[in-house]
Design an enzyme around this catalytic site. Structure first.
Site, PDB file in Angstrom:
ATOM      1  N   ASP A   1      43.904  21.867  67.976  1.00  0.00           N
ATOM      2  CA  ASP A   1      44.392  22.448  69.226  1.00  0.00           C
ATOM      3  C   ASP A   1      43.228  22.836  70.140  1.00  0.00           C
ATOM      4  O   ASP A   1      42.204  23.328  69.672  1.00  0.00           O
ATOM      5  CB  ASP A   1      45.215  23.703  68.887  1.00  0.00           C
ATOM      6  CG  ASP A   1      45.867  24.305  70.106  1.00  0.00           C
ATOM      7  OD1 ASP A   1      46.808  23.680  70.620  1.00  0.00           O
ATOM      8  OD2 ASP A   1      45.437  25.382  70.552  1.00  0.00           O
TER       9      ASP A   1
ATOM     10  N   GLU B   1      43.050  17.571  70.558  1.00  0.00           N
ATOM     11  CA  GLU B   1      43.663  17.817  71.864  1.00  0.00           C
ATOM     12  C   GLU B   1      42.516  18.046  72.844  1.00  0.00           C
ATOM     13  O   GLU B   1      41.988  19.150  72.962  1.00  0.00           O
ATOM     14  CB  GLU B   1      44.584  19.039  71.824  1.00  0.00           C
ATOM     15  CG  GLU B   1      45.384  19.170  73.110  1.00  0.00           C
ATOM     16  CD  GLU B   1      45.905  20.563  73.402  1.00  0.00           C
ATOM     17  OE1 GLU B   1      46.819  20.679  74.224  1.00  0.00           O
ATOM     18  OE2 GLU B   1      45.379  21.546  72.840  1.00  0.00           O
TER      19      GLU B   1
END
Ligand code: GLC
Length: 536
Positions: A209, A259
């Site tokens: 993330d 990401e």
């Protein structure tokens, strides 16, 4: 069953179709209104039948769920709303029996304010070693009443919060998500350990993330608009972290997907060097408008930026943070931009769906791996969430101007005639987000019985992708085509044609029509906003 082509047996991630499960909204196994691991386990046959290679689970760890689980209180515990660690281990094993790999989501930039480290840091006070794992600073101004710097948030709102003893702490997202200090050895050690913990439990990969945000400029200088260097996005030191992570993944044959939202393709590709991440999400493609020139340019740029580092591209149309494809493509502005997401943006559902179907065939024919967000295979539109049911902190932090991301996170409809459309929440209890009243038509059972449904299109396309040796990893070549038409050839005679022009077009010469996203015209031409897969 048809034979699976050989490229699929090695470096599976180079051409995998990876289904994104948002556990809260997939299926509710215990009937409490929230999706859970029991719900996923019960529906593994659905995922196998759909034909996906792997499943990525958004965070399922212990969390106050202030940001949908991206506020992790403990990485080694499953949130009781979703189940137990034993459930997760069973799920990983059962998925493997169905031939499905599991990818977990790690959130290294921040933790929940309920994480033991942050609670200890608050209790220990200024100057303590506990505070060094985060970014605590005195404020500016005469009495320290001003935040330590002017950094913009990744959500709207402030990036610093003051605690009662007068110090401030940094949070690029909500105040409930304090940022970790990646210069601290404990932070590095802990995450390396968490990676091992999940690889030991049999996961095949890890999604990282906010992967470009971890390291901050050591002086935390002010952000200057237009300056070359950003004080917290994409610092050079970050690559050192991913090199050490790669060594851990290699020991388990595990893979990473980052990401990484970076407009600069050269900087983006650095994350994909052979000793760093295996793959990263292709957000330029996700954000690209439904326009032939922009799409072609984005595809070319994507392949060109991945080639020097020998990394496969990923193709992404949607995820839990963005407007559903069918709604976005039905709007006048078909690109995706967080800043432009507003209440009441008009959409043409029929047009949006036609384009989403064509986009599915385009995406699945491009070289590389594909991410498929749950509900996209059902053609779900963005749902309108009544204001008093909105949960996403993005909405509140925008002062109510942004509807937030709940509209793409609504519980899935499985059965047209059942309570909560078969999501599993019984009458008398409501799903955590309301489902639109007219969603029976999107239900899995109804679409399974319909040869023309979005679900049937996805099942057929994924079946062909598994068996046709030209699909997946490998080269592609543009074919001559008229204005507004994208046509390209893959190896083994596979041709993909997408008509983005306003008029019907002739199909190139072919020996067989493999699949179309909608009916051809009676004259055999390809209508606007329609795609076809052909065998040369
Ligand atoms: C990522 C997630 C998003 C989350 C944010 C903060 O962008 O996809 O859902 O809110 O990180 O962790």
């Amino acid at each position: 069953m048809a034979a699976v082509h050989p490229s699929r047996t090695h470096e599976w991630w180079r051409d995998a179709v990876i289904y994104q499960v948002y556990p809260r909204s997939f299926a509710d196994g215990d009937g409490d209104g929230t999706g859970d691991l029991a719900g996923v386990r019960a529906n593994l046959p659905y995922l196998r039948q759909l034909g996906v290679d792997a499943v990525w689970f958004t965070p399922w760890y212990l969390s106050p769920l202030v940001d949908g689980g991206y506020d992790v209180a403990d990485y080694r515990t499953i949130d009781p709303a979703f189940g137990t660690l034993d459930d997760a281990e069973k799920l990983i094993a059962e998925a493997a029996e169905h031939g499905i790999k599991v990818i977990v989501d790690i959130v290294p930039n921040h933790v929940s304010d309920q994480h033991a480290w942050f609670r200890a840091a608050l209790a220990a006070g200024p100057g303590s070693p506990e505070r060094e794992r985060f970014h605590f600073r005195p404020g500016r101004g005469e009495h320290g009443e001003l935040p330590p710097n002017n950094w913009p948030s990744q959500f709207s709102g402030d990036t610093w919060t003051r605690v009662p003893d007068g110090e401030w702490y940094l949070h690029l997202f909500t105040p409930e998500q304090p940022d970790l200090n990646w210069n601290h050895p404990d932070v590095r050690r802990e995450h390396e350990d968490v990676l091992r913990f999940w690889f030991e439990r049999g996961v095949a990969g890890v999604r990282i993330d906010s992967a470009a945000l971890l390291t901050k400029h050591p002086d935390l200088p002010d952000f200057t608009e237009g300056a070359d260097a950003h004080p917290y996005i994409d610092q050079d030191e970050i690559h050192d972290i991913y090199r050490s992570w790669r060594a851990i993944a290699d020991a388990y044959d595990g893979v990473f997907v980052g990401e990484v939202w970076l407009p600069d393709s050269e900087r983006f590709a650095r994350y994909l060097r052979p000793d760093e991440l295996h793959t990263a999400f292709n957000f330029n493609f996700l954000a690209c408008p439904w326009d032939p020139d922009s799409l072609r340019r984005t595809i070319d740029d994507t392949l060109a930026e991945h080639a020097p580092v020998h990394a496969p591209a990923t193709w992404v149309l949607c995820n839990h943070d963005v407007t559903r494809t069918a709604t976005r493509y039905g709007r006048e502005d078909t690109g995706f931009d967080f800043a432009k997401k507003r209440f009441g943006t008009p959409t043409d559902p029929e047009l949006g769906t036609r384009r989403a179907r064509a986009a599915a065939l385009l995406t699945l024919a491009l070289p590389g791996s594909v991410y498929l967000y749950q509900g996209e295979e059902l053609g779900l539109p963005e749902a309108d969430i009544p204001r008093d049911r909105i949960q996403d902190p993005m909405h509140f932090r925008s002062g109510g101007t942004d509807p937030g991301r709940d509209g793409c996170r609504v519980p899935l409809p499985w059965k047209a005639e059942a309570p909560s459309f078969g999501f599993g929440t019984p009458p008398g209890t409501e799903p955590w987000l309301p489902q639109p009243a007219d969603w029976a038509r999107y239900a899995v059972d109804r679409q399974s019985a319909d040869a023309d449904s979005m679900l049937t299109l996805y099942r057929t396309a994924l079946g062909l992708r598994r068996t046709h040796p030209g699909l997946g990893d490998g080269p592609m070549r543009w074919l001559p085509a008229g204005d507004g038409v994208l046509a390209f050839a893959r190896e083994h005679g596979l041709i993909c044609v997408v008509n983005l022009s306003p008029a019907p077009v002739e199909l190139p010469a072919h020996s067989a029509l493999l699949l179309t996203s909608g009916p051809l015209d009676p004259a055999g031409t390809l209508p606007p906003d329609t795609a076809a897969w052909l065998q040369a």
